[in-house]
Enzyme design. Sequence first.
Site, PDB file in Angstrom:
ATOM      1  N   GLU A 113      38.355 -14.793   6.952  1.00 52.79           N
ATOM      2  CA  GLU A 113      37.212 -15.344   6.229  1.00 52.79           C
ATOM      3  C   GLU A 113      36.391 -14.240   5.572  1.00 52.79           C
ATOM      4  O   GLU A 113      36.086 -13.217   6.180  1.00 52.79           O
ATOM      5  CB  GLU A 113      36.339 -16.205   7.151  1.00 52.79           C
ATOM      6  CG  GLU A 113      35.861 -15.555   8.421  1.00 52.79           C
ATOM      7  CD  GLU A 113      35.153 -16.549   9.342  1.00 52.79           C
ATOM      8  OE1 GLU A 113      35.607 -17.704   9.446  1.00 52.79           O
ATOM      9  OE2 GLU A 113      34.153 -16.160   9.952  1.00 52.79           O
ATOM     10  N   CYS A 114      36.091 -14.455   4.309  1.00 51.09           N
ATOM     11  CA  CYS A 114      35.257 -13.570   3.488  1.00 51.09           C
ATOM     12  C   CYS A 114      35.795 -12.137   3.521  1.00 51.09           C
ATOM     13  O   CYS A 114      36.845 -11.861   2.966  1.00 51.09           O
ATOM     14  CB  CYS A 114      33.803 -13.661   3.932  1.00 51.09           C
ATOM     15  SG  CYS A 114      32.628 -13.173   2.629  1.00 51.09           S
ATOM     16  N   GLY A 115      35.109 -11.202   4.185  1.00 48.23           N
ATOM     17  CA  GLY A 115      35.570  -9.823   4.199  1.00 48.23           C
ATOM     18  C   GLY A 115      36.979  -9.681   4.740  1.00 48.23           C
ATOM     19  O   GLY A 115      37.748  -8.826   4.287  1.00 48.23           O
ATOM     20  N   SER A 153      39.793 -17.649   3.192  1.00 48.15           N
ATOM     21  CA  SER A 153      38.753 -18.218   2.331  1.00 48.15           C
ATOM     22  C   SER A 153      37.489 -17.373   2.444  1.00 48.15           C
ATOM     23  O   SER A 153      37.283 -16.664   3.438  1.00 48.15           O
ATOM     24  CB  SER A 153      38.444 -19.659   2.742  1.00 48.15           C
ATOM     25  OG  SER A 153      37.407 -20.216   1.949  1.00 48.15           O
TER      26      SER A 153
END
Length: 448
Positions: free
Chosen positions: A329-331, A426
């Site tokens: 997720e993200c990073g 994501s």
Amino acid sequence: MSASSCPAILIAAPASGQGKTTVASALARLHARQGRRVRVFKCGPDFLDPHWLTLASGSPVYQLDLWMTGESDCAQRLHDAALDADLIIVEGVMGLFDGEPSAADLAQRFGLPVLAVLDASAMAGTFGALAWGLQHYREGLRFAGVLANRVASEGHAGMLRDGLRDPEQWQGALMRSEAFTLPERHLGLVMASELDDAMVRLDAAADALATTPLGQMGEADLQAWAVSFDAPDSPEAAFPSGGLQGRTIAVARDAAFCFLYAANIDCLQALGAQLVYFSPLQDQALPACDALWLPGGYPELHAEALAANAVMKAGIAEHVQAGKPVWAECGGMMALFDQITTVDGSSYPMWGVLPGSVTLQKRLAALGPQQLEVAGGILRGHAFHYSTVATDLAPLARTTAAPGRKLRGAGEALYVSGPSGAVKASYFHAWFASNPLAAAALFLKDAS
């Protein structure tokens, strides 16, 4: 219905950047030093402030959000905290009335007294107007007073105090000082663990607060903030027993991957998972595991070191080729792409699990509460990032806005790749406890 009572306070402000975290941390540290059991919560989906609040209080910090974590979850956590705490502190988010739901909504729902922190560095008489507005804008809020932050002098403090319509609302002034300034960068505060003098800063802030009326409150004074917390009528359903029983999940956790909700860790462990932690920055091998969790953080600040750890890159590639699940997720997702380009234009090769590149920008790319449908149901959460992705991968799904909210443009993409679609990635940050079965599915091989 059982109830528990405890002094509690919500630290709020008219906007972000006023010093809420400094004051909340100083108050927690001051009372912890005096031997009180302090529990601190953070309003809204924030990863960074809790690092400081945890250090100040000596206890884990959990998020409270009437939508993302849910009203029953908030009620249960506050009720449980009140059973063994001497003081509960809740740090607000943004401005007191900002967001849906807002910190004011949380305060009103649970009867929390509100202390307003105002950055008074560039004002005098207007300080009183802002304090009055925050106190009276909405009926039904308990108001515990106002604290002036970043004040220039004792004379300046006197002007601010004189501007209040009700002098009894004055909780004192914190002078402007580098000794307890908490440094910031693009996503928020620098983590306490990154500073050698983090506790020194907190002690300096606590010492300064101790000279104010707020900081001089004793046991009897704190009873003015007493709140009775009822256990929820309909508590959240228990975590499905054994949903991840026998599964070992390797969790990236270091300066580059540090955006971890304590409640998410609790959720996976309650589902039966064994968690092992590793550092993609420093470790030379991926731990033996059935699944991999790459949380958010700052891969862009550590891109050179991540690129240099070829052994870790190979270990992650081997995990993926074996068809073992990955939730990024993200990073964590950013590091899976071929390349990251930082704000200054420097480019670094990343892990190459997902085709495409990530580019950092100076302006915010996305912010707000969102939800994502995956195998097992809908997960609530949020997005907050300054980068964009260029990839030929077609999203399997996209997030949708929280009820009553609107997204600017399309929702966050859910990318699925690797053998049997084992890799799911994501920008979306999931709150696992909002749907434990859906959270478990992210780490199961046969989930789709």
